[in-house]
Design a protein around this motif. Structure first.
Motif, PDB file in Angstrom:
ATOM      1  N   GLN A 167      16.466  16.054  -4.407  1.00 20.39           N
ATOM      2  CA  GLN A 167      15.668  17.148  -4.977  1.00 20.39           C
ATOM      3  C   GLN A 167      16.266  18.515  -4.674  1.00 20.39           C
ATOM      4  O   GLN A 167      16.306  19.386  -5.549  1.00 20.39           O
ATOM      5  N   ARG A 168      16.725  18.708  -3.453  1.00 16.94           N
ATOM      6  CA  ARG A 168      17.260  20.026  -3.097  1.00 16.94           C
ATOM      7  C   ARG A 168      18.498  20.363  -3.924  1.00 16.94           C
ATOM      8  O   ARG A 168      18.649  21.501  -4.393  1.00 16.94           O
ATOM      9  N   ALA A 169      19.367  19.372  -4.108  1.00 14.14           N
ATOM     10  CA  ALA A 169      20.579  19.620  -4.896  1.00 14.14           C
ATOM     11  C   ALA A 169      20.245  19.922  -6.351  1.00 14.14           C
ATOM     12  O   ALA A 169      20.830  20.827  -6.968  1.00 14.14           O
ATOM     13  N   LEU A 170      19.293  19.186  -6.911  1.00 15.54           N
ATOM     14  CA  LEU A 170      18.924  19.398  -8.309  1.00 15.54           C
ATOM     15  C   LEU A 170      18.175  20.724  -8.478  1.00 15.54           C
ATOM     16  O   LEU A 170      18.363  21.419  -9.487  1.00 15.54           O
ATOM     17  N   LYS A 171      17.358  21.069  -7.507  1.00 12.76           N
ATOM     18  CA  LYS A 171      16.654  22.351  -7.572  1.00 12.76           C
ATOM     19  C   LYS A 171      17.650  23.504  -7.540  1.00 12.76           C
ATOM     20  O   LYS A 171      17.513  24.496  -8.276  1.00 12.76           O
ATOM     21  N   LYS A 172      18.685  23.353  -6.738  1.00 11.99           N
ATOM     22  CA  LYS A 172      19.718  24.387  -6.668  1.00 11.99           C
ATOM     23  C   LYS A 172      20.459  24.496  -7.995  1.00 11.99           C
ATOM     24  O   LYS A 172      20.776  25.601  -8.455  1.00 11.99           O
ATOM     25  N   GLN A 173      20.733  23.354  -8.629  1.00 11.15           N
ATOM     26  CA  GLN A 173      21.381  23.372  -9.950  1.00 11.15           C
ATOM     27  C   GLN A 173      20.535  24.162 -10.947  1.00 11.15           C
ATOM     28  O   GLN A 173      21.074  24.952 -11.735  1.00 11.15           O
ATOM     29  N   SER A 206       0.817  -1.211   0.000  1.00  8.78           N
ATOM     30  CA  SER A 206       0.000   0.000   0.000  1.00  8.78           C
ATOM     31  C   SER A 206       0.850   1.261   0.000  1.00  8.78           C
ATOM     32  O   SER A 206       0.378   2.325  -0.412  1.00  8.78           O
ATOM     33  N   GLY A 207       2.114   1.151   0.422  1.00 12.34           N
ATOM     34  CA  GLY A 207       2.996   2.311   0.440  1.00 12.34           C
ATOM     35  C   GLY A 207       3.892   2.414  -0.773  1.00 12.34           C
ATOM     36  O   GLY A 207       4.814   3.256  -0.790  1.00 12.34           O
ATOM     37  N   ALA A 208       3.643   1.597  -1.813  1.00  9.57           N
ATOM     38  CA  ALA A 208       4.549   1.542  -2.959  1.00  9.57           C
ATOM     39  C   ALA A 208       4.668   2.882  -3.672  1.00  9.57           C
ATOM     40  O   ALA A 208       5.775   3.335  -3.993  1.00  9.57           O
ATOM     41  N   GLU A 209       3.528   3.534  -3.946  1.00 11.38           N
ATOM     42  CA  GLU A 209       3.586   4.782  -4.710  1.00 11.38           C
ATOM     43  C   GLU A 209       4.291   5.909  -3.952  1.00 11.38           C
ATOM     44  O   GLU A 209       5.206   6.532  -4.510  1.00 11.38           O
ATOM     45  N   PRO A 210       3.915   6.199  -2.706  1.00  8.82           N
ATOM     46  CA  PRO A 210       4.653   7.254  -2.006  1.00  8.82           C
ATOM     47  C   PRO A 210       6.128   6.923  -1.803  1.00  8.82           C
ATOM     48  O   PRO A 210       6.983   7.818  -1.846  1.00  8.82           O
ATOM     49  N   TYR A 211       6.415   5.644  -1.603  1.00  5.86           N
ATOM     50  CA  TYR A 211       7.820   5.229  -1.469  1.00  5.86           C
ATOM     51  C   TYR A 211       8.592   5.544  -2.744  1.00  5.86           C
ATOM     52  O   TYR A 211       9.682   6.132  -2.707  1.00  5.86           O
ATOM     53  N   LEU A 212       8.042   5.181  -3.893  1.00  7.56           N
ATOM     54  CA  LEU A 212       8.735   5.422  -5.164  1.00  7.56           C
ATOM     55  C   LEU A 212       8.820   6.912  -5.475  1.00  7.56           C
ATOM     56  O   LEU A 212       9.807   7.366  -6.068  1.00  7.56           O
ATOM     57  N   ASN A 213       7.826   7.666  -5.076  1.00  4.83           N
ATOM     58  CA  ASN A 213       7.893   9.107  -5.329  1.00  4.83           C
ATOM     59  C   ASN A 213       8.962   9.779  -4.478  1.00  4.83           C
ATOM     60  O   ASN A 213       9.459  10.852  -4.830  1.00  4.83           O
ATOM     61  N   ARG A 214       9.316   9.166  -3.360  1.00  2.00           N
ATOM     62  CA  ARG A 214      10.418   9.648  -2.544  1.00  2.00           C
ATOM     63  C   ARG A 214      11.766   9.236  -3.155  1.00  2.00           C
ATOM     64  O   ARG A 214      12.774   9.916  -2.984  1.00  2.00           O
ATOM     65  N   LEU A 215      11.746   8.143  -3.909  1.00  2.00           N
ATOM     66  CA  LEU A 215      12.978   7.555  -4.438  1.00  2.00           C
ATOM     67  C   LEU A 215      13.330   8.072  -5.826  1.00  2.00           C
ATOM     68  O   LEU A 215      14.511   8.187  -6.186  1.00  2.00           O
ATOM     69  N   LEU A 216      12.303   8.379  -6.636  1.00  2.00           N
ATOM     70  CA  LEU A 216      12.487   8.671  -8.054  1.00  2.00           C
ATOM     71  C   LEU A 216      12.276  10.149  -8.356  1.00  2.00           C
ATOM     72  O   LEU A 216      11.477  10.818  -7.711  1.00  2.00           O
ATOM     73  N   THR A 217      12.956  10.632  -9.387  1.00  2.00           N
ATOM     74  CA  THR A 217      12.914  12.061  -9.712  1.00  2.00           C
ATOM     75  C   THR A 217      11.665  12.470 -10.473  1.00  2.00           C
ATOM     76  O   THR A 217      11.237  13.620 -10.402  1.00  2.00           O
ATOM     77  N   ASN A 218      11.079  11.563 -11.237  1.00  2.00           N
ATOM     78  CA  ASN A 218       9.845  11.870 -11.950  1.00  2.00           C
ATOM     79  C   ASN A 218       8.662  11.684 -10.996  1.00  2.00           C
ATOM     80  O   ASN A 218       8.843  11.222  -9.872  1.00  2.00           O
ATOM     81  N   ASP A 219       7.468  12.018 -11.444  1.00  2.00           N
ATOM     82  CA  ASP A 219       6.290  11.955 -10.578  1.00  2.00           C
ATOM     83  C   ASP A 219       5.494  10.695 -10.874  1.00  2.00           C
ATOM     84  O   ASP A 219       4.722  10.640 -11.845  1.00  2.00           O
ATOM     85  N   VAL A 220       5.686   9.688 -10.043  1.00  2.00           N
ATOM     86  CA  VAL A 220       5.017   8.397 -10.235  1.00  2.00           C
ATOM     87  C   VAL A 220       3.506   8.534 -10.104  1.00  2.00           C
ATOM     88  O   VAL A 220       2.747   7.753 -10.691  1.00  2.00           O
ATOM     89  N   ALA A 221       3.043   9.547  -9.370  1.00  2.00           N
ATOM     90  CA  ALA A 221       1.602   9.743  -9.185  1.00  2.00           C
ATOM     91  C   ALA A 221       0.891  10.051 -10.492  1.00  2.00           C
ATOM     92  O   ALA A 221      -0.333   9.927 -10.593  1.00  2.00           O
ATOM     93  N   LEU A 222       1.643  10.454 -11.510  1.00  2.00           N
ATOM     94  CA  LEU A 222       1.048  10.753 -12.814  1.00  2.00           C
ATOM     95  C   LEU A 222       0.735   9.489 -13.612  1.00  2.00           C
ATOM     96  O   LEU A 222       0.036   9.560 -14.619  1.00  2.00           O
ATOM     97  N   LEU A 223       1.258   8.355 -13.179  1.00  2.00           N
ATOM     98  CA  LEU A 223       1.075   7.107 -13.924  1.00  2.00           C
ATOM     99  C   LEU A 223      -0.297   6.503 -13.665  1.00  2.00           C
ATOM    100  O   LEU A 223      -0.718   6.354 -12.517  1.00  2.00           O
ATOM    101  N   ALA A 242       9.657  20.325  -8.247  1.00  2.00           N
ATOM    102  CA  ALA A 242       8.620  20.926  -7.410  1.00  2.00           C
ATOM    103  C   ALA A 242       7.803  19.870  -6.659  1.00  2.00           C
ATOM    104  O   ALA A 242       6.815  20.194  -6.007  1.00  2.00           O
ATOM    105  N   LYS A 243       8.233  18.614  -6.740  1.00  2.00           N
ATOM    106  CA  LYS A 243       7.473  17.537  -6.108  1.00  2.00           C
ATOM    107  C   LYS A 243       7.400  17.714  -4.591  1.00  2.00           C
ATOM    108  O   LYS A 243       8.361  18.128  -3.959  1.00  2.00           O
ATOM    109  N   ASN A 244       6.246  17.338  -4.035  1.00  5.14           N
ATOM    110  CA  ASN A 244       6.056  17.402  -2.592  1.00  5.14           C
ATOM    111  C   ASN A 244       5.280  16.165  -2.159  1.00  5.14           C
ATOM    112  O   ASN A 244       4.175  15.938  -2.669  1.00  5.14           O
TER     113      ASN A 244
END
Length: 365
Positions: free
Chosen positions: A268-274, A61-78, A260-262
């Protein structure tokens, strides 16, 4: 150490393949020849064994939020039956791996990762597990065939009852029957810049499906053509365009990074700074103006002779019939039309920055 082998290893010799050590795997670099195989995929179709790739199932049940924490793209869009290209990053923005993530009807996800990174990726995923999440490495149980080229659909359609025209790019069917082989996950994805399909097959059924497709006269292709095809299409290769010290933004695949993912993903912070401060280095496409082929690791020099970067990938393009490459250079030298030198065996050869992709197919689907 003995090389790892895919379920199709014994088939290679039957078709005259030249086998090499590729990241600890015994894989075919070519069957009839890289040029012939490359042109077959661009004009007709070609069949690849890419069963060395890794597959990881993420459930719970936690697969999607877990992957959204792990991956740079937005899994919630799938949505169910769709796939997404993405990356995993370290806190500093460097790349753990680039991968495809598939969302299945039951809410679970299948991640397809690079062969050389399987152990590292699974360890990384397990280190960051949180909530109701189960991670299963199913790489050994899964074979992967790639049928790529403009005629891929018409060649595959007579072998299945699945309506291939209904499968849009980056979508998939979970359980298709192809040439009598059941439980094939059929995905309209690939790594060549052409239309085509990737067939995730139970490992025990891989040989029969490979043989049936080969009987159709589809040219068999090796890693050599796979590399020239992906480079013309400007698709990154982990270990070259993407590494622990090269971020996805620097590699030019910012479309797969949602800063901008939340809640935030790792890095994310390092890439946002870049993004906010501007990239210090960028990956660019280059064409050689002088003789010579840019090879991985060759230094890039400014017109004043100063080191400003290095070649990440290069080849003689079979389609364009000229030497091309990708290079990570100081951002000040990244504009289209900028000229500099590639240091080839101690000599300077002039190159120019060009628009990419080097090759782009006409899209009918």
């Amino acid at each position: 150490m003995e090389l790892k082998k895919t379920p199709l290893f014994d088939e290679y010799a039957k078709h005259g393949a030249r086998v090499i050590d590729f990241g600890g795997w015994a894989l075919p670099v070519q069957f009839t020849g890289i040029l012939a195989e490359h042109h077959a995929v661009r004009t007709h179709a070609g069949l690849f064994d890419v069963s060395h790739m890794g597959e990881v199932l993420v459930e719970g049940s936690g697969a999607e939020p877990y992957l959204n924490r792990l991956l740079t793209n937005d899994v919630a869009l799938l949505g169910a039956g769709s796939a997404q290209y993405t990356t995993m990053c370290y806190e500093g923005g460097g790349t753990v791996d680039d991968l495809l993530v598939y969302k299945r009807a039951d809410g679970s996800f299948l991640l397809v990762i690079n062969a050389a990174n399987i152990d590292k990726d699974v360890d990384w995923m397990q280190q960051h597990t949180a909530g109701d999440v189960k991670i299963t490495n199913v790489s050994d149980k899964t074979a992967l065939l790639a049928l790529q080229g403009p005629e891929a659909e018409q060649l595959l359609q007579p072998l299945t009852n699945t309506d291939l025209s209904a499968i849009r790019p980056f979508c998939f069917v979970e359980s298709a029957s192809i040439a009598g082989v059941d439980d094939v996950m059929l995905s309209r994805t690939g790594y060549t810049g052409e239309d085509g399909f990737e067939l995730y097959v139970p490992a025990g059924s891989a040989v029969s499906l490979w043989q049936r497709l080969a009987e159709e006269g589809i040219p068999l292709c090796g890693l050599g053509a796979r590399d020239t095809l992906r480079l013309e299409a400007r698709l990154p290769l982990y270990g070259q365009e993407l590494t622990q010290t090269i971020s996805p933004l620097e590699a030019g695949i910012g479309f797969a990074v949602k800063t901008a993912k939340n809640p935030e993903f790792i890095g994310q912070r390092a890439l946002k700074k870049q993004k906010e401060t501007g990239l210090a280095r960028k990956t660019v496409g280059i064409e050689m103006l002088d003789r010579g082929i840019p090879r991985t690791g060759y230094r890039i020099l400014s017109e004043l002779g100063e080191p400003i970067g290095f070649v990440t990938s290069g080849t003689h393009s079979p389609t364009l019939k000229k030497p091309i490459g990708l290079a990570l250079v100081d951002a000040h030298f990244s504009g289209v039309g900028t000229k500099f030198f590639v240091e080839i065996r101690g000599k300077r050869a002039e190159a120019v920055v060009v628009r990419t992709p080097f090759y782009k197919r006409e899209r009918n689907v």
